[in-house]
Design an enzyme around this catalytic site. Structure first.
Site, PDB file in Angstrom:
ATOM      1  N   ARG A  47      28.017 -29.218  25.055  1.00  0.00           N
ATOM      2  CA  ARG A  47      29.462 -29.736  24.867  1.00  0.00           C
ATOM      3  C   ARG A  47      29.978 -30.371  26.061  1.00  0.00           C
ATOM      4  NH1 ARG A  47      28.562 -29.713  20.103  1.00  0.00           N
ATOM      5  NH2 ARG A  47      29.691 -28.324  18.602  1.00  0.00           N
ATOM      6  N   HIS A  55      24.989 -38.072  20.718  1.00  0.00           N
ATOM      7  CA  HIS A  55      25.177 -36.786  20.207  1.00  0.00           C
ATOM      8  C   HIS A  55      24.272 -36.495  18.906  1.00  0.00           C
ATOM      9  CE1 HIS A  55      28.757 -33.601  19.347  1.00  0.00           C
ATOM     10  NE2 HIS A  55      27.630 -33.162  19.112  1.00  0.00           N
TER      11      HIS A  55
END
Length: 310
Positions: free
Chosen positions: A225, A273
Site C-alpha cells: 500500500r 498497481h
C-alpha cells in the site's frame, strides 16, 4: 427460498463476474438472484468493490454480509454506515499473482538484470551477482500474501526474515515482531518487500529513521500500500544513494500524477498497481463459499476486524 445478491463492483467487469459468480452459486446449490440493480431493502448479500458508487450501506437493512472483491480494506473499513460484517478477498488467485510479482522483482534486483537490459554498453566480464543464499530478503507483513511470498523465496534459497505486528511462525522464515524485531529485519534486508495493510498504525512505517536502518544500497519493493512509505524520506534516501532502487506498484494517489517525482527518478521503477489483481474465476468460489456459510449460519471467512482496520 431464493436469496438476492447485489453486484456493486466495476460495471465494466459485470459480464464476467455475472458468469463466474452464477456458476459458483449453482455449484453450492443455492437458489439466488444476482443483479447489479436491486432494491436495497431486499438485498441479502453485497459483492463489493471499494471504488463502487455505493458508499452508504444504511438502506441495506436485510444484508447479512458485504463480500469484498479486494484484499485491501482501507477505503471501506472506516465507513460509519457499514454495520454489516465485511469479508475481504483472500483467494488462491490473489496469492499466486502476488507471489509471482514479488518473486519476479526480487530476482530482477538480485540478478541485477537492469544493468544488462537497459545498459547500451553492457559490462562484459563484470562479476556475477551473489547467489540467492547470500542475498538477504526482508518482508514486512506476514499475512496470507506475505506468507506465500516468503515461502516461495525460501524455496529459491534466499534467507528470508519477516516482520508482523503479532507473532507468526513460518517454516524456514525468521519471523519477528515488535519494535526490536522491525529494526532487526530492516538491518538485515538487502531487498525489502512491503506487504502490510494500510492502517493508522502502519502509515509511514518506512520513515526516514527506519530507511536509515537498511543496509547501504538496499532495494525497496512495495506491492502493498502506498501510505506505508514516507515518500519524501524515500526520495531523499534515493538521492544520496542509501537506497539503491525502489520498485513501487502502489501510491497514495492513483493513478500516479504526471508530475510526481517518482516518474523522473532514475532509480525508481513505477508499475501501475498490477502486482496482483482479483481473478473473477477464483474470487467467485470464495464469494460462493461465504454465501453458503451465511445461509448455513456458519462463520464467514476472512472477516475484517473494523477496530484493528484489517
Amino acid at each position: 427460498m431464493s436469496i438476492n445478491i447485489l453486484y456493486a463492483g466495476n460495471p465494466k467487469r459485470w459480464d464476467v463476474y455475472q458468469h463466474e459468480i452464477s456458476k459458483a452459486i449453482e455449484e453450492i446449490e443455492i437458489e439466488a438472484t444476482l443483479s447489479c440493480d436491486l432494491p436495497a431493502d431486499q438485498v441479502d448479500y453485497i459483492i463489493y468493490d471499494p471504488n463502487s458508487a455505493l458508499q452508504d450501506f444504511t438502506p441495506f437493512t436485510r444484508a447479512k454480509a458485504v463480500l469484498g472483491l479486494w484484499a485491501g480494506v482501507e477505503r471501506i473499513v472506516y465507513n460509519p454506515t457499514l454495520t454489516q460484517p465485511y469479508a475481504r478477498m483472500v483467494d488462491q488467485g490473489l496469492s499466486e499473482g502476488m507471489t509471482e510479482w514479488v518473486v519476479g522483482h526480487v530476482l530482477r534486483h538480485h540478478l541485477e538484470m537492469d544493468l544488462d537490459i537497459h545498459n547500451t554498453d553492457p559490462a562484459w566480464g563484470r562479476l556475477a551477482p551473489p547467489l540467492a543464499r547470500d542475498r538477504r530478503v526482508g518482508i514486512l507483513g506476514l499475512g496470507e500474501l506475505g506468507r506465500v511470498a516468503a515461502k516461495a523465496l525460501t524455496n529459491l534459497n534466499f534467507p528470508v526474515s519477516g516482520w508482523s505486528r503479532g507473532a507468526k511462525s513460518i517454516d524456514g522464515v525468521t519471523c519477528l515482531h515488535g519494535d526490536d524485531g522491525l529494526e532487526q529485519v530492516l538491518r538485515c534486508s538487502d531487498i525489502l518487500v512491503l506487504l502490510l495493510p494500510a492502517t493508522k498504525a502502519t502509515e509511514n512505517v518506512l520513515n526516514a529513521e527506519r530507511i536509515a536502518m537498511l543496509p547501504e544500497g538496499a532495494v525497496i519493493i512495495n506491492p502493498g500500500r502506498g501510505p506505508l512509505i514516507d515518500d519524501v524520506a524515500l526520495l531523499e534516501a534515493l538521492d544520496r544513494g542509501h537506497v539503491g532502487h525502489a520498485t513501487l506498484d502502489v501510491f497514495r494517489v492513483e493513478p500516479l500524477p504526471d508530475d510526481d517525482p517518482y516518474w523522473a527518478h532514475p532509480n525508481v521503477t513505477v508499475t501501475p498497481h498490477i502486482a496482483s489483481d482479483t481473478r473473477p474465476d477464483t474470487a467467485a468460489k470464495v464469494i460462493a463459499e461465504n454465501i453458503r456459510r451465511g445461509e448455513s449460519k456458519e462463520p464467514f471467512l476472512h472477516l475484517v476486524d473494523k477496530k484493528a482496520g484489517y
